[in-house]
Design an enzyme around this catalytic site. Structure first.
Site, mmCIF file in Angstrom:
data_model
loop_
_atom_site.group_PDB
_atom_site.id
_atom_site.type_symbol
_atom_site.label_atom_id
_atom_site.label_comp_id
_atom_site.label_asym_id
_atom_site.label_seq_id
_atom_site.Cartn_x
_atom_site.Cartn_y
_atom_site.Cartn_z
ATOM 1 N N HIS A 283 -10.091 -5.211 -3.499
ATOM 2 C CA HIS A 283 -8.771 -5.423 -2.878
ATOM 3 C C HIS A 283 -8.970 -5.883 -1.451
ATOM 4 C CE1 HIS A 283 -9.979 -1.195 -2.671
ATOM 5 N NE2 HIS A 283 -9.400 -1.120 -1.490
ATOM 6 N N ASP B 221 0.843 -1.192 0.000
ATOM 7 C CA ASP B 221 0.000 0.000 0.000
ATOM 8 C C ASP B 221 0.881 1.245 0.000
ATOM 9 O OD1 ASP B 221 -3.217 0.540 0.943
ATOM 10 O OD2 ASP B 221 -1.811 2.215 1.155
HETATM 11 P P1 5GP Z 1 -9.877 1.346 0.297
HETATM 12 O O1 5GP Z 1 -10.239 2.516 1.167
HETATM 13 O O2 5GP Z 1 -10.455 1.481 -1.105
HETATM 14 O O3 5GP Z 1 -10.194 0.036 0.945
HETATM 15 O O4 5GP Z 1 -8.314 1.358 0.199
HETATM 16 C C1 5GP Z 1 -7.585 1.858 -0.891
HETATM 17 C C2 5GP Z 1 -6.119 1.745 -0.553
HETATM 18 O O5 5GP Z 1 -5.378 1.946 -1.726
HETATM 19 C C3 5GP Z 1 -5.637 2.771 0.472
HETATM 20 O O6 5GP Z 1 -5.076 2.101 1.596
HETATM 21 C C4 5GP Z 1 -4.604 3.589 -0.300
HETATM 22 O O7 5GP Z 1 -3.503 3.988 0.477
HETATM 23 C C5 5GP Z 1 -4.210 2.634 -1.421
HETATM 24 N N1 5GP Z 1 -3.769 3.297 -2.638
HETATM 25 C C6 5GP Z 1 -4.407 4.318 -3.276
HETATM 26 N N2 5GP Z 1 -3.740 4.658 -4.384
HETATM 27 C C7 5GP Z 1 -2.658 3.844 -4.442
HETATM 28 C C8 5GP Z 1 -1.584 3.717 -5.381
HETATM 29 O O8 5GP Z 1 -1.482 4.440 -6.369
HETATM 30 N N3 5GP Z 1 -0.667 2.752 -5.126
HETATM 31 C C9 5GP Z 1 -0.735 1.940 -4.038
HETATM 32 N N4 5GP Z 1 0.219 1.032 -3.897
HETATM 33 N N5 5GP Z 1 -1.747 2.031 -3.140
HETATM 34 C C10 5GP Z 1 -2.683 2.967 -3.343
#
Ligand code: 5GP
Length: 126
Positions: free
Chosen positions: A110, A39
């Site tokens: 994810h 992440d």
């Molecule tokens: P959600 O809130 O959708 O469950 O989590 C999305 C996750 O994706 C977050 O923890 C955020 O830090 C991660 N994330 C967002 N954009 C990117 C990116 O460009 N690269 C990576 N490796 N992680 C990302």
């Protein structure tokens, strides 16, 4: 901003771009059906995201429309990564946010793997 998990798949989402290698990621594991990478904004010493390679917005459409091989390949990838990171003995946390109430921000399914420290309460109570 949370997404609508019932919306059609958006090929321009950030994880679709990671899958196509259009933007970089720190990959830790890949099999036929899944990709795992760190992440970008880790919330624990180990914070890895595992995504299916198929076009699935959320757990909901994945478990409705993915075939058994995709589901098995994805779930096994999560377990494999956790073992590879040495997490089963100390323990770890899996999390999937789905849609608005789940506060899902990226519209590609994810699973978060958190490890490397003691976790606290599961979710804030309010
Ligand atoms: P959600 O809130 O959708 O469950 O989590 C999305 C996750 O994706 C977050 O923890 C955020 O830090 C991660 N994330 C967002 N954009 C990117 C990116 O460009 N690269 C990576 N490796 N992680 C990302």
């Amino acid at each position: 901003m949370p997404i609508d998990a019932t919306a059609p798949y958006d090929d321009q989402n950030i994880f679709a771009k990671i899958l196509r290698d259009e933007i970089p990621s720190k990959k830790v594991y890949e099999n036929e059906f899944a990709l795992a990478f760190h992440d970008i904004n880790p919330q624990a010493p180990i914070h890895i995201l595992v995504i299916p390679k198929g076009r699935y917005v959320s757990w909901d459409d994945f478990t409705t429309t993915a075939d058994d091989a995709e589901i098995a390949g994805f779930i096994r990838a999560v377990g494999h990564v956790a073992r590879e990171q040495g997490l089963p003995a100390p323990g770890y946390r899996l999390l999937a946010n789905i849609g608005g109430h789940g506060h899902q921000e990226v519209p590609h399914l994810h699973i978060h793997i958190f490890g490397g420290r003691q976790m606290r309460e599961m979710i804030p109570r309010s």
